[in-house]
Design a protein around this motif. Structure first.
Motif, PDB file in Angstrom:
ATOM      1  N   SER A   1      -1.332  -7.009  -0.015  1.00  0.00           N
ATOM      2  CA  SER A   1      -2.275  -7.236  -1.106  1.00  0.00           C
ATOM      3  C   SER A   1      -2.593  -8.716  -1.308  1.00  0.00           C
ATOM      4  O   SER A   1      -3.696  -9.058  -1.717  1.00  0.00           O
TER       5      SER A   1
ATOM      6  N   THR B   1       4.090 -12.103  -1.874  1.00  0.00           N
ATOM      7  CA  THR B   1       3.878 -10.909  -1.076  1.00  0.00           C
ATOM      8  C   THR B   1       5.211 -10.242  -0.831  1.00  0.00           C
ATOM      9  O   THR B   1       6.191 -10.904  -0.514  1.00  0.00           O
TER      10      THR B   1
ATOM     11  N   ASN C   1       3.475  -5.161   2.609  1.00  0.00           N
ATOM     12  CA  ASN C   1       2.509  -5.160   1.512  1.00  0.00           C
ATOM     13  C   ASN C   1       1.538  -6.313   1.728  1.00  0.00           C
ATOM     14  O   ASN C   1       1.926  -7.474   1.696  1.00  0.00           O
TER      15      ASN C   1
ATOM     16  N   GLU D   1       6.939  -1.039   5.947  1.00  0.00           N
ATOM     17  CA  GLU D   1       5.536  -1.390   5.796  1.00  0.00           C
ATOM     18  C   GLU D   1       5.433  -2.742   5.119  1.00  0.00           C
ATOM     19  O   GLU D   1       6.264  -3.083   4.272  1.00  0.00           O
TER      20      GLU D   1
END
Length: 618
Positions: free
Chosen positions: A45, A35, A43, A41
């Motif tokens: 996912s 990750t 991430n 920000e």
């Protein structure tokens, strides 16, 4: 005015390796996932693995450990028992049930091992150590069995050792909590749950009462879901890495959080990102603890120019969520005199780098700032109810609000940042000082600095405020909007109710102030009044009266045909009115009604001023 030199910095990438075990068994191979997070920000996912979310287990092929108050039993060679100390030595799934008095479960396996510990209705107490201690493993999953209530209690002072155990659950390696049951954790002198690597929670119900941090991790706290009731003497959620500035972040996807913290509600040494969740956060005893010993100024009421109420620190007994005695060095919060301030931070959400809020519902009552970042605060959505003893929203660099509903009912300053951008949302601000203030400043110390000592370190001449959308209603006892640089309004609907004294103004800027769109109404006093600048492309009318108008007076602007363009009821007494809307045009004729008094306005230019001379700047 020099051009603004500050630019926003993008921090380096945070690379975090995540690992876990395959479904239904803790000793199956699991692929490693990566990750990447930045300071602006995170991430997400691959933030959570499938194994992090897996709450099932194969009971027949699991090792069972029975607890019976003063002893424990197990038929597995992978488990050794010495009195009330149970040591798990190998990879696998272990199911624990029963009660253990003054005992502990120790995981001491290979560095590559992944283990699952199922709490199936356990009650474990331990004096001077952790009821569950992960000494060595690759990753441990603690699963709360369905329809069970499990209790872990750590009593007394922690024993001094090389392990530095200081929590009811203490893990030196990656730790994941999940399940559909309930876990009650009590730590009389230390933290609730600690991971020295990543702490992941994907499900379950957690009731945590701790003298220090509630949840604590070195690398990250990652929460996919769950219900959390946390009462902590220090921070509710605390993630800090002193060796790697890329680590020490908090990510929340969802969940329900009821946090009463003596210090910060959520505190990260790098970034915080929340994409959802429901947060009910009280810190430092709440905003009431920041009330002046002299009583302070009433919210939305008059505060004489230059007068700042002092803010005593909140004291109280731990672990009720009010500022405690420092468990590590014995120091107590200071700041009860006009020359002292507390070194303890009592903020709602605090990030050392960037704080990103993409959604969720927040009810924050904080002694210090409610939402705070030492870099950038970004709000793209969500619902916020805020009571703050200091700033409701504070960023050292930039504050960006794109959408959402923000209701600030109590604050010293409402929204602060060196550069402020408001593109949308519904924002209501009540402030004892400035409503929106482009100042910035680190301001990462305790909340209880006396008001009279504030402002100096936050004074800026290169700040900026840009409003391009949204519905904004400001009720300020200081300046309504203080740019300390440039102010630009291109859209949105903004209403400003300023101070009832001549030491503050509805608009205050040191650079340029231009309006090119939107509806803007500002009502206050004329002593320091400023109109928009001559480079504005939308018409603006300012009328300053000699006599003070009463609270509740109606203000109305009509065009030459008698159509009402703007209507506003004053919230406080005033003698200055500023109105701008798209219908005001050059060479147009208008009537401004203030109560029973009418003023005819002929727009020979787009910027009109009448009455006591205002400070109009380019």
């Amino acid at each position: 005015m020099n051009k603004k030199l500050m630019s926003l910095l993008t921090a380096g990438a945070i690379v975090v390796s995540l690992s876990g075990c395959a479904n239904n068994t803790a000793n199956s191979k699991e692929k490693t996932k990566t990750t990447v997070a930045t300071a602006s920000e995170i991430n997400i996912s691959e933030m959570f693995t499938d194994s992090d979310k897996e709450v099932g287990y194969d009971e027949e092929n699991s090792t069972k450990i029975e607890l019976n108050k003063t002893k424990a039993t197990s038929n597995s060679d992978d488990v050794s028992i010495d009195g009330t100390t149970v040591t798990i030595k190998n990879e696998g799934t272990y199911i624990l049930s029963g009660e253990l008095e003054n005992g502990k479960i120790v995981v001491d396996s290979e560095k590559t091992d992944k283990l699952q510990i199922v709490l199936n209705g356990v009650n474990i107490s331990c004096e001077g150590s952790a009821p569950i201690y992960v000494k060595q493993a690759d990753k441990v999953f603690v699963t709360l069995a369905s329809d069970t209530t499990n209790t872990l209690t750590s009593t007394g002072e922690y024993e001094t050792s090389d392990d530095n155990i200081d929590a009811a659950i203490f893990s030196k390696d990656d730790l994941t909590l999940n399940g559909t049951g309930t876990l009650a954790v009590k730590s009389e002198t230390g933290h609730g749950i600690v991971s020295k690597d990543d702490l992941v929670v994907t499900s379950g119900t957690y009731n945590i009462n701790s003298a220090s941090q509630g949840l604590s991790a070195n690398d990250s706290i990652r929460i996919a879901d769950g219900k959390f009731d946390i009462t902590s003497g220090k921070d509710g959620l605390h993630s800090e890495n002193t060796d790697d500035a890329k680590l020490g972040y908090i990510y929340v996807a969802d969940g329900e959080f009821n946090i009463t913290a003596g210090y910060d509600g959520l505190d990260a040494s790098s970034a915080i990102q929340a994409d959802g969740g429901t947060f009910d956060v009280t810190t430092g005893g709440g905003s009431a603890k920041a009330v002046s010993k002299r009583g302070g100024a009433p919210q939305g009421g008059e505060m004489p120019s230059g007068e700042r109420p002092e803010m005593p620190s909140g004291g109280g007994e731990k672990p009720t969520g009010e500022p405690p005695t420092d468990m590590q060095n014995g120091e107590k919060p200071t700041g009860n005199s006009s020359t002292e301030k507390s070194t303890n931070s009592m903020k709602g959400l605090k990030a050392e780098t960037n704080l990103v809020l993409n959604g969720g519902t927040y009810n924050i009552d904080s002694c210090d700032d409610s939402i705070h970042s030492n870099k950038v605060v970004t709000v793209t959505n969500g619902t916020y109810s805020i009571k703050s003893g200091d700033d409701a929203v504070h960023a050292k660099e930039a504050t960006k609000i794109t959408n959402g509903t923000m209701n600030i009912t109590k604050s010293y300053e409402g929204i602060e940042g060196l550069d402020i951008e408001i593109k949308g949302g519904k924002i209501t601000v009540v402030a004892d000082d400035d409503g929106i203030n482009a100042a910035g400043g680190n301001d990462d110390s305790g909340t209880v600095e006396p008001f009279e000592n504030r402002g100096g370190m936050n004074e800026a001449t290169n700040g900026s405020i840009t409003i391009s959308g949204g519905n904004i209603d400001i009720n300020a006892s200081g300046d309504g909007i203080d740019a300390n640089g440039n102010l630009t309004v291109t859209g949105g609907t903004t209403y400003v109710s300023g101070a009832e004294n001549n030491g503050n103004s509805t608009l205050d800027y040191s650079g340029e102030a231009n309006i090119t769109g939107g509806t803007f109404v500002a009502v206050g006093m004329s002593g320091m009044s400023q109109n928009f600048g001559e480079n504005s492309t939308q018409g603006v009318i300012m009328i300053n009266k000699d006599n003070t108008q009463d609270k509740g007076t109606k203000i109305s602007l009509k065009d030459s045909s008698g159509e009402e363009l703007v209507s506003y009821i004053s919230k406080k007494s005033f003698n200055s009115v500023l109105v701008s809307c798209k219908e005001i045009e050059k060479d147009g004729s208008y009537t401004m009604s203030i109560g029973d008094e009418n003023s005819a306005v002929r727009m020979s230019s787009l910027v009109y001023s009448e009455g006591t001379k205002s400070r109009t700047m380019k």
